[in-house]
Design a protein around this motif. Structure first.
Motif: not given
Length: 284
Positions: A139-168
């Motif tokens: 269970v992860v609590n996100f209160k600051m923007a940098d937390q979600i940035r670091r969390y996504i940066a730590s994800c596997d490459a396929p997950v980051r690639a999917d975010i790249e594809k879908r994000a505006t």
């Protein structure tokens, strides 16, 4: 009473016990739950709330008709810019829920990019969010923007690639950070300081028509739409006002102070000019 945005991965059909306990607490405290209409986690949460006859729920859907509405709750239809039923079509409702919520609860299968993008959207709106990772039971609590940035940066490459594809583009800029920092998605340099384009004639005309009606609700609704079009981060930075507060005061039913209206107009490049009322035109 708080408004809580609940979402999750489509691959999730059964809710873990901890999520059920959190839902029990929300119902006991009478919180307003907003959620989507998709299969998977959305439908599983719908079923749990319906089984407990919980009524303080609003169902959001993109387009005219929800795919699932187990509890026959009130529906909020969201108009999507995309005309085809692709990812951006369905993501329109998620962005609206992120703006309206006070908190977020996301149920993740460990690989769904949409769930992490909803966390990002909540963070963009300066909302606190909780992520329940089903594979790890973390269970992860996100209160600051940098937390979600670091969390996504730590994800596997396929997950980051999917975010790249879908994000505006705006979501990618937010993920990269306020300053021109290396993107956590692809190493590109992205800046949030590029000024928005000047309002076009269509936008100015829409705002003038709203003012001419004298209808305060229509004026605020039109001004809010233009502010979001220009980028609420830009408006917040230019006005010195909190982005979350701007979303609320410029939303349908909002009641911003006159000073706020003037600051927002200035931030999007609009000035007001006084002139005598054409009484004959009014009489006609």
């Amino acid at each position: 009473m708080k408004t809580i945005f609940i979402g999750g991965s489509r691959e999730i059909s059964r809710l873990p016990q901890e999520i059920k306990e959190r839902l029990d607490t929300m119902m006991a405290q009478g919180h307003h739950v907003i959620l989507g209409d998709a299969n998977g986690a959305d439908k599983a949460v719908q079923k749990y709330l319906a089984d407990h006859a919980y009524r303080n729920v609003t169902l959001f859907c993109s387009g005219d008709r929800p795919r699932n509405n187990v509890g026959d709750w009130m529906i909020r239809n969201v108009i999507a810019e995309s005309k085809t039923k692709d990812y951006q079509f369905y993501a329109a409702k998620d962005r609206e829920m992120a703006r309206e919520a006070d908190f977020g609860l996301m149920i993740w299968d460990g690989k769904s990019p949409g769930t992490l993008l909803n966390l990002l959207r909540l963070s963009q709106a300066e909302k606190i969010a909780v992520l329940y990772n089903i594979p790890t039971k973390d269970v992860v609590n996100f209160k600051m923007a940098d937390q979600i940035r670091r969390y996504i940066a730590s994800c596997d490459a396929p997950v980051r690639a999917d975010i790249e594809k879908r994000a505006t583009p705006a979501e990618k800029m937010f993920l990269a950070g306020e300053a021109a920092q290396p993107s956590l998605l692809d190493g590109a340099t992205v800046s949030d300081t590029t000024p928005p384009k000047p309002l076009d004639a269509r936008s100015i005309d829409a705002l003038n028509k709203a003012f001419h009606t004298g209808n305060v609700a229509r004026i605020i609704e039109t001004l809010g739409a233009l502010a979001r079009e220009q980028g609420m981060s830009h408006v917040a930075r230019e006005t010195g006002l909190a982005r979350e507060g701007l979303y609320r005061s410029l939303d349908s039913g909002g009641n911003p102070e006159f000073a706020t209206v003037m600051k927002v107009l200035s931030s999007i490049g609009v000035t007001l000019d006084a002139r005598p009322t054409d009484k004959e035109a009014i009489d006609r």
